[in-house]
Design an enzyme around this catalytic site. Sequence first.
Site, mmCIF file in Angstrom:
data_model
loop_
_atom_site.group_PDB
_atom_site.id
_atom_site.type_symbol
_atom_site.label_atom_id
_atom_site.label_comp_id
_atom_site.label_asym_id
_atom_site.label_seq_id
_atom_site.Cartn_x
_atom_site.Cartn_y
_atom_site.Cartn_z
ATOM 1 N N GLU B 50 0.819 -1.226 0.000
ATOM 2 C CA GLU B 50 0.000 0.000 0.000
ATOM 3 C C GLU B 50 0.849 1.270 0.000
ATOM 4 O O GLU B 50 0.437 2.300 -0.537
ATOM 5 C CB GLU B 50 -0.952 0.013 1.196
ATOM 6 N N PHE B 112 -11.422 -6.884 14.017
ATOM 7 C CA PHE B 112 -10.336 -7.357 13.167
ATOM 8 C C PHE B 112 -10.013 -6.310 12.099
ATOM 9 O O PHE B 112 -10.902 -5.795 11.430
ATOM 10 C CB PHE B 112 -10.735 -8.683 12.512
ATOM 11 N N LYS B 162 -17.259 -0.612 5.760
ATOM 12 C CA LYS B 162 -17.648 -1.657 4.808
ATOM 13 C C LYS B 162 -19.135 -1.597 4.455
ATOM 14 O O LYS B 162 -19.501 -1.656 3.282
ATOM 15 C CB LYS B 162 -17.325 -3.033 5.413
#
Lengths: 195, 559
Positions: B50, B112, B162
């Site tokens: 990244e 997570f 998300k």
Amino acid sequence: MASRNTIVAHVEDRPGVLARVASLFRRRGFNIESLTVGQCEEPGLSRMTIVVDGDDHQVDQVCRQLFKLIDVVSIFDITYEPMVDRELALIKVSATNFNRREVLDVVEMFRADVVDVHSDSLIVQILGDEGKVNAALGMFQQFGVLEMVRTGRVAMRRGVETSKPPPVSDSQQAAAAVRAMLGRRPEGVLPFASD
Amino acid sequence: MRLSGAEILMECLRAEGVDVFFGYPGGVVLPLYHKLGAYPDVKHVLVRHEQAAAHAADGYARVSGRTGVCLATSGPGATNLVTGITTAHMDSVPIVVITGNVARDLIGRDGFQEADITGITLPITKHNYLLMRASEIAQAVKEAFHIASTGRKGPVLVDIPKDVFIEEADWDGYPTDVSLRGYPIMDIPRDDEVAVAADVINSAKKPIIIAGHGVVQSGAAAELRQLAELADVPVLTTLLGISGFPDDHPLSFGFLGMHGHFYANMAADRADVVIGIGMRFDDRAMGRFKDFNPTARIVHIDIDPAEIGKNFHTHAPVNGDVRETLLRLLPRLEPVSHPQWRAEIEAIKADHPTNYIDEGTAVTGPWLVQALAEETEGQATVVTGVGQHQMWGAQYYPYTRPRQWVTSGGLGTMGYEVPAAMGAQFAQQEPVWSICGDGGFQMTSQELQTVREHDLPVRFAIFNNGFLGMVRQWQELFYENNYHSVDIGQPDFVKLAEAYGIPGLRATTRAEARQVIREAEALDGPVVIDFQLEPEENVWPMVPAGAALSETIESAEDL
């Protein structure tokens, strides 16, 4: 000139704004003496009163760096303007039957209020500028201060002048208004960052 | 029309005209990757780390002048971007960074791959957003591009949970307006400030211009040239200002600073008026602040009001966009000439030319940069890492075109050279030359795979001296020659390149070096060249750390 400057900032009332302001102070090594946040006359904006410890050059940098935050709508250093500044303190003073009258005499002299009484203590609410609160606190110390809290300074310019943000307008006007707000140029010899 | 958050984001990128962006998938951005196939015109480039995505967006932005875009997943994906975001922030490069985050109900619960990326990037972005509704995406992306690319440019991060990618919202087209009350455009300078600056410049006997990155970024190279010629002002640049003024111009006197040209440092030290244009009087450029030319009057033109007066007392501050300011300044300037002053600098240059190219056969840094310049006719876009090779690249290549020079100046990020060159190559057809250190190249060489996949014609020129050269130089000069952790081992770079399916070349002499440069230039795709350099060569001149520009030294004997 080293002094304690009073800065009034209007910020967008959004999550995380306080963190942005605090992060900037930490990152640039500026010292905050006090910072208060609350509502102002315009919905959607919050008003911060920040007391900064530093010389004029540092305070000028504080204002300019703060203004770069997108969420900071306006910023004024009103230190040298005629203004009213106040803070509120709650002081829990040790007071029993033997000396309560003495404590109340001090309370009266400072035109403070008693807002809670207990057999061994009372809570004094005092409103005033920093000097007055400091003086009262000094007097109460002889009886024993059990607990104390101060709100930090809030301030407002005297007369019809305000520290309100410029109205939403075209960017040229806005830029002019911003430059006027940041108008105080550092004068004299600057401290050098490499020293 | 109802669209998912992922589709809204892609519609926004398409509307912004984003033709390429650099990213890496992961759990929480899967709903976005699920939709990427429907947007082939917004090309996604899969990087191998990244950090490279952020540097590539940065390199793309610096060469194209447009806003670069990168994308990463939550947690480690987002934190891996941090070095690249900081690099862009320090050098005021416009990039928009998209990160995924865990679903809304998991935020703050240490789920997570959760990282508080908006908190982490507070001090290294111009602004950032955490979006909690799909309906917020369009306006936020519009604002992000606006903020990144206007005023003093910089990185803006947009963090999207998300389930916000999945949530549907109304799509009424890309917003046309932004209304940011706390972000006025400050491009147009005040007349009175321009007038004072003009007076100071008109009264100068020994003026000097220090041109910074702002000249390149505001597209003011032509106006700068007019100013310099009209008022006969010698021009120096900062490290990032290189290419903003043509090196072959008679008024060009190099760049100043710690490893700047000797005569540039002396000119800055002896001028009576210093005109800083789109630069920030950085310590590496100015030397010890309190001993920088104490008698000079300073004119400072900058878009960022917080930069004016930050490090120096400014006699004539002008807050505005460089180009807009120069356009208003030019009519107020008197055509004058300063032949004596120019002759004074020319005389210093004649005595101290800052030319360390010797006649030997061994490959040295200065010689190699000059050879590259000759073989590419001075036309290449040059990207560098950080260290000795970077300074030689700055000193010896003749830059004549804005955006021809790409380097990590403020943050000094080793490893920048590989991914930034990759990003730069997406912005132009002509091959990019990446001047690499053998240390920096090893930090990000995984991107050779990305370069191979897209068949990018980047020429990676590794200046291989077997050392972390700049650190070694400091250990030699300032730490009693006590070398520690600078003798950096390395793989066989030729074989490494071949393992990626990229031609690898090697040169150990000047004759070979010139030969392989020509071979490389003849190739259509990528190439890696291992130039074996003199191991213990130093960069000169040098302003020792904490010294003033007037104390510039030209060899170790001067210490």
